[in-house]
Design a protein around this motif. Structure first.
Motif, PDB file in Angstrom:
ATOM      1  N   HIS A  12       5.185  63.047 -34.569  1.00  0.00           N
ATOM      2  CA  HIS A  12       6.275  61.898 -34.903  1.00  0.00           C
ATOM      3  C   HIS A  12       7.467  63.370 -35.014  1.00  0.00           C
ATOM      4  N   GLY A  13       8.880  62.874 -34.515  1.00  0.00           N
ATOM      5  CA  GLY A  13      10.036  63.258 -34.116  1.00  0.00           C
ATOM      6  C   GLY A  13      10.520  63.884 -35.485  1.00  0.00           C
ATOM      7  N   GLN A  14      11.462  64.467 -34.873  1.00  0.00           N
ATOM      8  CA  GLN A  14      12.252  65.903 -36.473  1.00  0.00           C
ATOM      9  C   GLN A  14      12.250  65.012 -37.150  1.00  0.00           C
ATOM     10  N   SER A  15      11.957  65.430 -39.194  1.00  0.00           N
ATOM     11  CA  SER A  15      12.459  64.396 -40.185  1.00  0.00           C
ATOM     12  C   SER A  15      13.310  65.069 -40.380  1.00  0.00           C
ATOM     13  N   GLN A  16      13.793  64.374 -41.264  1.00  0.00           N
ATOM     14  CA  GLN A  16      15.049  64.496 -42.044  1.00  0.00           C
ATOM     15  C   GLN A  16      14.894  65.919 -42.592  1.00  0.00           C
ATOM     16  N   GLY A  17      13.232  66.503 -43.193  1.00  0.00           N
ATOM     17  CA  GLY A  17      13.198  67.218 -43.815  1.00  0.00           C
ATOM     18  C   GLY A  17      12.571  68.215 -42.821  1.00  0.00           C
ATOM     19  N   ASN A  18      12.283  68.092 -41.693  1.00  0.00           N
ATOM     20  CA  ASN A  18      11.942  69.036 -40.750  1.00  0.00           C
ATOM     21  C   ASN A  18      13.765  69.411 -40.696  1.00  0.00           C
ATOM     22  N   ALA A  19      14.546  68.845 -40.134  1.00  0.00           N
ATOM     23  CA  ALA A  19      15.455  69.231 -39.760  1.00  0.00           C
ATOM     24  C   ALA A  19      16.372  70.261 -40.728  1.00  0.00           C
ATOM     25  N   GLU A  20      15.791  70.323 -42.430  1.00  0.00           N
ATOM     26  CA  GLU A  20      16.365  70.986 -43.487  1.00  0.00           C
ATOM     27  C   GLU A  20      15.596  71.720 -43.527  1.00  0.00           C
ATOM     28  N   GLY A  21      14.548  72.113 -42.300  1.00  0.00           N
ATOM     29  CA  GLY A  21      13.779  73.620 -43.212  1.00  0.00           C
ATOM     30  C   GLY A  21      12.708  73.588 -43.827  1.00  0.00           C
ATOM     31  N   ARG A  22      12.466  72.042 -44.257  1.00  0.00           N
ATOM     32  CA  ARG A  22      11.395  71.839 -45.666  1.00  0.00           C
ATOM     33  C   ARG A  22      10.439  71.099 -44.882  1.00  0.00           C
ATOM     34  N   PHE A  23       8.957  71.911 -46.123  1.00  0.00           N
ATOM     35  CA  PHE A  23       7.377  70.714 -45.003  1.00  0.00           C
ATOM     36  C   PHE A  23       7.596  69.801 -45.708  1.00  0.00           C
ATOM     37  N   GLY A  24       7.352  69.025 -44.456  1.00  0.00           N
ATOM     38  CA  GLY A  24       7.468  66.586 -45.382  1.00  0.00           C
ATOM     39  C   GLY A  24       5.905  66.740 -46.335  1.00  0.00           C
ATOM     40  N   GLY A  25       5.137  67.138 -45.589  1.00  0.00           N
ATOM     41  CA  GLY A  25       2.995  66.347 -46.555  1.00  0.00           C
ATOM     42  C   GLY A  25       3.719  64.881 -46.289  1.00  0.00           C
ATOM     43  N   HIS A  26       3.100  64.268 -47.277  1.00  0.00           N
ATOM     44  CA  HIS A  26       3.049  63.123 -47.168  1.00  0.00           C
ATOM     45  C   HIS A  26       4.513  62.824 -47.723  1.00  0.00           C
ATOM     46  N   THR A  27       5.666  63.279 -48.180  1.00  0.00           N
ATOM     47  CA  THR A  27       6.047  62.794 -48.060  1.00  0.00           C
ATOM     48  C   THR A  27       6.966  61.677 -47.329  1.00  0.00           C
ATOM     49  N   ASP A  28       8.273  60.699 -48.366  1.00  0.00           N
ATOM     50  CA  ASP A  28       8.407  59.921 -47.572  1.00  0.00           C
ATOM     51  C   ASP A  28      10.193  60.331 -47.083  1.00  0.00           C
ATOM     52  N   THR A  29      10.392  61.511 -45.714  1.00  0.00           N
ATOM     53  CA  THR A  29      11.392  61.958 -45.131  1.00  0.00           C
ATOM     54  C   THR A  29      11.651  60.733 -43.347  1.00  0.00           C
ATOM     55  N   PRO A  30      12.846  60.196 -43.427  1.00  0.00           N
ATOM     56  CA  PRO A  30      13.022  59.677 -42.572  1.00  0.00           C
ATOM     57  C   PRO A  30      13.568  60.353 -41.345  1.00  0.00           C
ATOM     58  N   LEU A  31      13.027  59.915 -40.064  1.00  0.00           N
ATOM     59  CA  LEU A  31      13.675  60.720 -38.484  1.00  0.00           C
ATOM     60  C   LEU A  31      15.147  61.079 -38.754  1.00  0.00           C
ATOM     61  N   SER A  32      14.682  62.237 -38.332  1.00  0.00           N
ATOM     62  CA  SER A  32      16.548  63.090 -37.744  1.00  0.00           C
ATOM     63  C   SER A  32      17.342  62.054 -36.756  1.00  0.00           C
ATOM     64  N   PRO A  33      18.633  61.897 -36.232  1.00  0.00           N
ATOM     65  CA  PRO A  33      19.611  61.463 -34.951  1.00  0.00           C
ATOM     66  C   PRO A  33      18.064  62.061 -34.151  1.00  0.00           C
ATOM     67  N   ARG A  34      17.835  63.404 -34.309  1.00  0.00           N
ATOM     68  CA  ARG A  34      17.328  64.449 -32.467  1.00  0.00           C
ATOM     69  C   ARG A  34      15.757  63.532 -33.137  1.00  0.00           C
ATOM     70  N   GLY A  35      15.722  63.046 -34.073  1.00  0.00           N
ATOM     71  CA  GLY A  35      14.155  62.786 -33.930  1.00  0.00           C
ATOM     72  C   GLY A  35      13.666  61.245 -33.448  1.00  0.00           C
ATOM     73  N   ARG A  36      15.264  60.631 -33.705  1.00  0.00           N
ATOM     74  CA  ARG A  36      15.166  59.374 -32.666  1.00  0.00           C
ATOM     75  C   ARG A  36      14.886  59.452 -31.400  1.00  0.00           C
ATOM     76  N   ARG A  37      15.748  60.454 -31.402  1.00  0.00           N
ATOM     77  CA  ARG A  37      16.771  60.658 -29.515  1.00  0.00           C
ATOM     78  C   ARG A  37      14.927  60.963 -29.454  1.00  0.00           C
ATOM     79  N   GLN A  38      14.202  62.075 -30.148  1.00  0.00           N
ATOM     80  CA  GLN A  38      12.502  62.092 -28.949  1.00  0.00           C
ATOM     81  C   GLN A  38      11.686  61.111 -29.156  1.00  0.00           C
ATOM     82  N   ALA A  39      11.909  60.462 -30.250  1.00  0.00           N
ATOM     83  CA  ALA A  39      10.630  58.973 -30.332  1.00  0.00           C
ATOM     84  C   ALA A  39      10.850  58.464 -28.692  1.00  0.00           C
ATOM     85  N   THR A  40      12.834  57.944 -28.462  1.00  0.00           N
ATOM     86  CA  THR A  40      13.289  57.534 -27.936  1.00  0.00           C
ATOM     87  C   THR A  40      12.867  58.193 -26.281  1.00  0.00           C
ATOM     88  N   ALA A  41      12.933  59.350 -25.739  1.00  0.00           N
ATOM     89  CA  ALA A  41      12.439  59.830 -25.064  1.00  0.00           C
ATOM     90  C   ALA A  41      10.923  60.349 -24.521  1.00  0.00           C
TER      91      ALA A  41
END
Length: 89
Positions: A12-41
């Motif tokens: 998956h693209g960068q999540s909000q949690g990734n952007a904030e330096g958090r480990f996401g695991g199975h926590t429901d964190t949405p894509l960050s704006p950068r993650g959405r751009r990565q998905a489109t690219a």
């Protein structure tokens, strides 16, 4: 006759949690704006590939990453036909 199956694995693209330096695991964190751009690219980069199916985790960030690829005209048309002929219809 021989058939070859190709499997493409996409994280998956960068999540909000990734952007904030958090480990996401199975926590429901949405894509960050950068993650959405990565998905489109990613979808653009793979647009010439011929996919028969897309499988995704049930996490929204994974689905949001897979959606641009699933919406490419060739696959979207195929999915629409599959859904139209589904058992629930």
């Amino acid at each position: 006759m021989s058939f070859t199956t190709h499997v493409v694995i996409i994280r998956h693209g960068q999540s909000q949690g990734n952007a904030e330096g958090r480990f996401g695991g199975h926590t429901d964190t949405p894509l960050s704006p950068r993650g959405r751009r990565q998905a489109t690219a990613t979808a653009r980069a793979l647009a010439s590939e011929k996919f028969n199916a897309i499988y995704s985790s049930d996490l929204p960030r994974a689905i949001e990453t897979a959606t641009p690829l699933a919406n490419l005209p060739a696959l979207a048309s195929k999915l629409a036909k599959l859904c139209a002929n589904a058992a629930w219809e």
